[in-house]
Design a protein around this motif. Structure first.
Motif, PDB file in Angstrom:
ATOM      1  N   GLU A  92       3.620  17.969  -5.389  1.00  0.00           N
ATOM      2  CA  GLU A  92       2.614  17.038  -4.558  1.00  0.00           C
ATOM      3  C   GLU A  92       1.932  17.793  -3.593  1.00  0.00           C
ATOM      4  O   GLU A  92       2.686  18.757  -2.932  1.00  0.00           O
ATOM      5  N   VAL A  93       1.001  17.604  -3.028  1.00  0.00           N
ATOM      6  CA  VAL A  93       0.173  18.293  -2.091  1.00  0.00           C
ATOM      7  C   VAL A  93       0.677  17.821  -0.766  1.00  0.00           C
ATOM      8  O   VAL A  93       1.138  16.567  -0.703  1.00  0.00           O
ATOM      9  N   LYS A  94       0.829  18.505   0.350  1.00  0.00           N
ATOM     10  CA  LYS A  94       1.544  18.074   1.464  1.00  0.00           C
ATOM     11  C   LYS A  94       0.667  18.637   2.354  1.00  0.00           C
ATOM     12  O   LYS A  94      -0.082  19.662   2.469  1.00  0.00           O
ATOM     13  N   PRO A  95       0.671  18.138   3.687  1.00  0.00           N
ATOM     14  CA  PRO A  95      -0.306  18.378   4.797  1.00  0.00           C
ATOM     15  C   PRO A  95       0.211  19.825   5.033  1.00  0.00           C
ATOM     16  O   PRO A  95       1.450  20.319   5.029  1.00  0.00           O
ATOM     17  N   LEU A 139      -1.605  13.354  -5.041  1.00  0.00           N
ATOM     18  CA  LEU A 139      -0.780  12.643  -4.200  1.00  0.00           C
ATOM     19  C   LEU A 139       0.328  11.859  -5.104  1.00  0.00           C
ATOM     20  O   LEU A 139       1.243  11.388  -4.671  1.00  0.00           O
ATOM     21  N   GLN A 140       0.027  11.804  -6.262  1.00  0.00           N
ATOM     22  CA  GLN A 140       0.958  10.784  -7.338  1.00  0.00           C
ATOM     23  C   GLN A 140       1.946  11.646  -7.669  1.00  0.00           C
ATOM     24  O   GLN A 140       1.906  13.106  -8.270  1.00  0.00           O
ATOM     25  N   GLY A 146       0.793  -1.313  -0.218  1.00  0.00           N
ATOM     26  CA  GLY A 146      -0.039  -0.022   0.091  1.00  0.00           C
ATOM     27  C   GLY A 146       0.884   1.470  -0.101  1.00  0.00           C
ATOM     28  O   GLY A 146       0.187   2.526  -0.155  1.00  0.00           O
ATOM     29  N   MET A 147       2.349   1.210   0.043  1.00  0.00           N
ATOM     30  CA  MET A 147       3.061   2.259  -0.078  1.00  0.00           C
ATOM     31  C   MET A 147       3.305   2.691  -1.577  1.00  0.00           C
ATOM     32  O   MET A 147       3.495   1.798  -2.221  1.00  0.00           O
ATOM     33  N   ARG A 148       3.757   3.882  -1.524  1.00  0.00           N
ATOM     34  CA  ARG A 148       4.213   4.260  -3.115  1.00  0.00           C
ATOM     35  C   ARG A 148       5.387   4.167  -3.249  1.00  0.00           C
ATOM     36  O   ARG A 148       6.056   4.331  -2.379  1.00  0.00           O
ATOM     37  N   VAL A 149       5.897   3.753  -4.296  1.00  0.00           N
ATOM     38  CA  VAL A 149       7.211   3.679  -4.762  1.00  0.00           C
ATOM     39  C   VAL A 149       7.693   4.395  -6.098  1.00  0.00           C
ATOM     40  O   VAL A 149       6.774   4.402  -6.768  1.00  0.00           O
ATOM     41  N   LEU A 150       8.985   4.887  -6.162  1.00  0.00           N
ATOM     42  CA  LEU A 150       9.126   5.433  -7.480  1.00  0.00           C
ATOM     43  C   LEU A 150      10.178   4.248  -8.076  1.00  0.00           C
ATOM     44  O   LEU A 150      11.119   3.782  -7.582  1.00  0.00           O
ATOM     45  N   LEU A 176      11.188   5.040  -1.784  1.00  0.00           N
ATOM     46  CA  LEU A 176      10.266   4.703  -1.410  1.00  0.00           C
ATOM     47  C   LEU A 176       9.447   5.917  -1.142  1.00  0.00           C
ATOM     48  O   LEU A 176      10.082   6.725  -0.255  1.00  0.00           O
ATOM     49  N   LEU A 177       8.210   6.233  -1.464  1.00  0.00           N
ATOM     50  CA  LEU A 177       7.524   7.559  -0.983  1.00  0.00           C
ATOM     51  C   LEU A 177       6.882   7.658  -0.121  1.00  0.00           C
ATOM     52  O   LEU A 177       6.494   8.968   0.458  1.00  0.00           O
ATOM     53  N   ASP A 178       6.429   6.733   0.845  1.00  0.00           N
ATOM     54  CA  ASP A 178       5.533   6.893   2.235  1.00  0.00           C
ATOM     55  C   ASP A 178       6.186   6.303   3.332  1.00  0.00           C
ATOM     56  O   ASP A 178       7.021   5.136   3.076  1.00  0.00           O
ATOM     57  N   ASP A 179       5.986   6.812   4.186  1.00  0.00           N
ATOM     58  CA  ASP A 179       6.442   5.924   5.815  1.00  0.00           C
ATOM     59  C   ASP A 179       5.104   5.416   6.203  1.00  0.00           C
ATOM     60  O   ASP A 179       5.409   4.568   7.162  1.00  0.00           O
ATOM     61  N   ALA A 180       4.004   5.406   5.583  1.00  0.00           N
ATOM     62  CA  ALA A 180       2.697   4.569   5.980  1.00  0.00           C
ATOM     63  C   ALA A 180       2.050   4.252   4.887  1.00  0.00           C
ATOM     64  O   ALA A 180       1.998   5.139   3.846  1.00  0.00           O
ATOM     65  N   PRO A 181       1.292   3.057   4.840  1.00  0.00           N
ATOM     66  CA  PRO A 181       0.666   2.754   3.577  1.00  0.00           C
ATOM     67  C   PRO A 181      -0.466   3.766   3.310  1.00  0.00           C
ATOM     68  O   PRO A 181      -1.312   4.091   4.350  1.00  0.00           O
ATOM     69  N   LEU A 182      -0.776   4.127   2.130  1.00  0.00           N
ATOM     70  CA  LEU A 182      -1.912   4.735   1.747  1.00  0.00           C
ATOM     71  C   LEU A 182      -3.079   3.915   1.557  1.00  0.00           C
ATOM     72  O   LEU A 182      -4.372   4.597   1.845  1.00  0.00           O
ATOM     73  N   ILE A 183      -2.945   2.892   1.250  1.00  0.00           N
ATOM     74  CA  ILE A 183      -4.120   2.148   1.250  1.00  0.00           C
ATOM     75  C   ILE A 183      -3.943   0.556   1.792  1.00  0.00           C
ATOM     76  O   ILE A 183      -2.850   0.316   1.989  1.00  0.00           O
ATOM     77  N   ASP A 184      -4.888   0.107   2.523  1.00  0.00           N
ATOM     78  CA  ASP A 184      -4.674  -0.760   3.442  1.00  0.00           C
ATOM     79  C   ASP A 184      -4.961  -2.322   2.769  1.00  0.00           C
ATOM     80  O   ASP A 184      -5.688  -2.057   1.580  1.00  0.00           O
ATOM     81  N   PRO A 185      -5.055  -3.498   2.958  1.00  0.00           N
ATOM     82  CA  PRO A 185      -5.362  -4.704   2.294  1.00  0.00           C
ATOM     83  C   PRO A 185      -6.759  -4.611   1.783  1.00  0.00           C
ATOM     84  O   PRO A 185      -7.205  -5.224   0.693  1.00  0.00           O
TER      85      PRO A 185
END
Ligand code: ADP
Ligand code: ZN
Length: 807
Positions: A184-187, A107-108, A32-36, A69-78
């Motif tokens: 990218e949009v950020k918080p 986000l992408q 669920g994490m994004r990768v480049l 690796l673009l995220d430190d937490a998954p964006l989508i769960d199983p």
């Protein structure tokens, strides 16, 4: 330790790819994490969909490494991944693109091609002797140092092509490198000032004292609020912080969409006995924590919304979450304010009317578990909840639930799928259920619940049909009388016409010229306000000519009416009344829609003219008259659902009348007074309509008695697209012979209902079958055989499962 990652790239590619995890990133990957990842000389974003110990057999050698690796937490769960996989298979759409469609835009990361001059290129530029265009283009690149290919193509659309740049690259004059687009949009973070206490040792300045006082009173205040209250406070704040009276921290804040609850508050009523009965069933479903699908058939104004609200309360009490789908939410501020009144801040809003940052923040609130309810238009079905207890689809029949571009999903159908996957309760509500849903209820797939009466026994409005075959002008005698009477009674009226603009098209009566869109096979609509001719599909517009450009005749005139003309006519007829118009043209500015509704609510509008925007679930007690200018527009649509659509529109629009203390009247003008869609709408008789319509569907084997998949080819070259279409026809026939004959029927190929759209020529072929599985297998085979046919020909195949508009 996992070594290999399976990635679905965010590109229109059905296959997934494997990459090696670099040594230093081992252990940090989760599904669920994004990768480049490197991909065909570019870097692209993808989603981790699986982690493996070793490469799948046969591809060990070729594996490349993940770039980043673009995220430190998954964006989508199983759970969400499973949902996306289902969608990808059902709609025959690449998994990476499905996942992307469910995430907020921005986000992408995408890579883009960046141009710069090589040494050689520079020298040639200084030496001179380049041709003028090349010189102009090179100068521009030199000026920027680096610039994206996309921007250059925009700057010189006529002068250079993409392939020209690549040929300069081959001549070593240019570098073309893939770099990451950083948009990218950020918080968003905000500085918060906290009070820490303590006695001032030295005298504070007046400003410091004031600020300190204010912060002390509040405990904590945002920096931006302080800046609003006090003029340039930064120095004072700094010194207060240095002396230890206050501290400053950072806090993530939400770019808030701020629902203006300026509509009337909505107190919580006691449920009526009908509502009680319906709720009792729903609560059983909620408590079972199993998939419990319901279809609520409730006439307009029967109190469905209150049922939704109470069902959600129950789900929240279980510590579970809720999704509420509504058609185009920006159109229903009333519904939104009811939810706000009941649930306050526990609500996120997802729809396309929000800015990118706002949308991202709303999504994040759900993702982080800060809110338990998500409300929105169709894309809200992707709200990233983890403990979903209920999905509600209000006005489940509404065609806006169908996404018509890219991933052509139907949000109501996805609501069923998602609710089933996570064992949630499903509420589909409507006064005019879709034939599919009602049929499902009859088949026992959904439980049917009804609210047959309006709240407090209010009668449904009285509907009369006016045959306009013998009438002249836009408004029949009866329509004018009814409007006049309503004005005298100081009541409000709505006039519905499903076409915007002034005239449908312009015609020269001397030579017969009409004005066609150069990109689409439609005529241009005349708009009076700016004297323009516009295409409602691709937004092409030109100034309307005074005389005929072909024969120079002076008698160009408009044919067919739109809301702009209707508004003008009504104003002329009733000069002393407040007339306004609500359609795409008057609501393009932000909040303009809400403003019109607000004026209607506060009685500042006597007559509101509009397109189907006025049909949606608004509830205005002083609206007692609704006029339908022409019931025939939707009846003649080349679609097997046109009768259904007409019945729904008329019933919904009629349902706007008489919602308050006063009785409602509705007039429907039509050339087809005896048509059953119109007759049944007159009687508010959904069941009657269903019983008349269903035999037609059965006889022709249309949904709900079959499934359809449309294959549409489109391309810039008419000739090539047509040639590919012929191939598609042959492949279709050969597939039939290879075993699909028993169960699949093919219609076409033929030109699409709009043979040209946005510059592309279009053909289509329709496959019909009783078994969804068989039909999907057929579609998959056809699609894979078409890959070769379309490759390199500038023709693309678009697959539409359960298409809404077909010929
Ligand atoms: P629907 O969604 O079916 O069109 P609404 O939920 O908008 O109907 O309800 C119609 C009107 O009745 C609204 O003004 C609502 O405030 C009111 N209403 C709903 N339930 C009750 C109730 N139990 N008692 C009194 N008024 C109610
Ligand atoms: Zn057009």
């Amino acid at each position: 330790m996992k070594e290999i990652v399976e990635v679905a790239v965010g590109l229109p590619i059905t296959k997934t790819f494997h990459y090696r995890i670099p040594e230093k990133m081992k252990g940090s990957f989760q599904i669920g994490m994004r990768v480049l990842v490197p991909f065909k000389g570019r870097k692209v974003t993808g989603f981790t969909i699986d982690l493996l110990d070793q490469p799948p057999k046969g591809i060990e050698e070729k594996l490349r490494e993940v770039e980043d690796l673009l995220d430190d937490a998954p964006l989508i769960d199983p759970q969400m991944l499973r949902f996306c996989r289902w969608i990808s298979e059902y709609y025959l759409y690449p998994l990476g693109e499905v996942i992307k469609a469910g995430l907020p835009p921005g986000l992408q990361l995408k890579s883009e091609l960046i141009l710069s001059l090589t040494q050689e290129g520079m020298e040639r530029l200084t030496r001179g002797g380049l041709d003028p265009i090349q010189e102009k283009v090179f100068r521009e690149i030199e000026r920027h140092g680096k610039i994206s290919l996309k921007k250059m193509l925009k700057k010189f659309p006529a002068e250079v092509s993409r392939s020209q740049f690549f040929s300069w690259k081959r001549q070593s004059l240019l570098n073309i490198d893939a770099e990451i687009e950083d948009k990218e949009v950020k918080p968003k973070f905000e500085k918060i000032v906290h009070y820490k206490g303590g006695e001032p040792a030295k005298r504070l300045s007046k400003k410091q004292a004031e600020i300190l006082n204010w912060v002390r009173e509040k405990g904590e205040v945002s920096y931006s609020e302080l800046s609003k209250r006090f003029k340039s406070p930064s120095k004072a704040i700094q010194s207060l912080q240095a002396s230890g009276f206050i501290s400053i921290s950072k806090k993530e804040v939400s770019r808030d969409f701020s629902v203006q609850s300026d509509l009337k508050p909505y107190p919580k009523p006691e449920p009526t006995s009908d509502q009680e009965t319906v709720l009792a069933e729903i609560l059983k479903g909620i408590h079972s924590k199993r998939f419990s699908p319901f279809l609520i058939h409730g006439v307009t104004g029967s109190g469905k919304t209150e049922v939704y609200l109470r069902a959600i309360e129950e789900v929240l009490a279980q510590d579970r979450e809720a999704i509420v789908l509504v058609p185009e939410i920006s159109l229903t501020p009333q519904l939104l304010s009811r939810f706000k009144d009941r649930f306050g801040e526990n609500l996120a809003l997802l729809h396309s009317g929000l800015g990118r940052g706002e949308r991202y923040d709303q999504w994040r609130k759900i993702w982080k578990g800060e809110v338990k309810i998500a409300m929105g238009a169709r894309s809200a079905i992707f709200a990233p909840f983890k403990k979903l207890g209920i999905i509600i689809t209000d006005e489940e029949h509404d065609p806006s639930y169908k996404q018509e571009e890219k991933l052509k999903y139907h949000a109501r159908d996805l609501a069923v799928v998602r609710a089933k996957q996570v064992e949630a309760t499903l509420l589909l509500g409507s006064a005019t259920p879709s034939l599919e849903s009602f049929y499902n209820a009859e088949q026992g797939k959904f439980r049917l619940l009804s609210l047959p009466e309006r709240i407090k026994g209010k009668p449904l409005p009285h509907v009369e049909i006016v045959d306009i075959k013998k009438e002249e002008g836009l408004l029949s005698e009866k329509m004018r009388t009814a409007l006049r009477k309503n004005i005298e009674d100081k009541k409000q009226s709505l006039l519905f016409l499903n076409r915007r603009g002034f005239a449908n098209f312009i015609l020269c009566p001397e030579c017969g010229l009409t004005f066609k869109c150069p990109n689409c096979s439609v005529t241009l609509t005349y708009h009076l306000r700016d004297h323009s001719l516009q295409c409602h599909y691709c937004d092409y517009r030109i100034k309307a000519p005074g005389d005929c450009p072909r024969c120079e005749g002076h008698r160009l005139h408009g044919m067919g009416i739109g809301t702009e003309r209707l508004e003008q006519e009504v104003r002329t007829l009733f000069p002393h009344t407040q007339v306004e118009r609500m359609d795409h043209d008057t609501t393009s500015r932000r909040r303009s829609h809400q403003k019109i509704l607000k004026r209607l609510e506060s009685g500042k509008i006597d007559i509101l003219v509009g397109t189907q925007m006025i049909v949606k679930g608004h509830d205005f007690p002083n609206v007692t008259f609704v006029g339908v200018i022409s019931a025939d527009t939707s009846l003649h649509f080349p679609d097997f659902r046109s009768s259904e659509r007409t019945f729904q529109l008329l019933t919904q629009v009629a349902g706007r009348a008489g919602r308050g203390e006063f009785f409602g009247e509705v007039l429907i003008q039509t050339f087809n007074p005896d048509h059953y869609s119109i007759q049944r709408a007159k009687d508010h008789d959904f069941i009657g309509f269903y019983q008349e319509e269903i035999p037609f569907r059965k006889a022709l084997e249309y949904p709900p008695f079959s499934r359809l998949i449309n294959f549409r080819l489109s391309g810039n070259s008419e000739k090539r697209t047509k040639a590919v279409t012929e191939e598609m026809g042959k492949i279709g026939q050969s597939l039939l012979k290879s075993g699909y004959q028993k169960g699949i029927e093919i219609l076409g190929p033929s030109t699409a209902p709009f043979a040209k759209m946005r510059g592309k020529f279009r053909w289509q072929m329709l496959a019909k079958g009783k078994s969804s599985q068989l039909l999907h297998r057929f579609a998959q085979e056809l699609a894979s055989r078409m890959e070769n046919e379309t490759k390199g020909k500038g023709v693309s195949l678009d697959i539409d499962v359960d298409p809404i508009f077909i010929l």
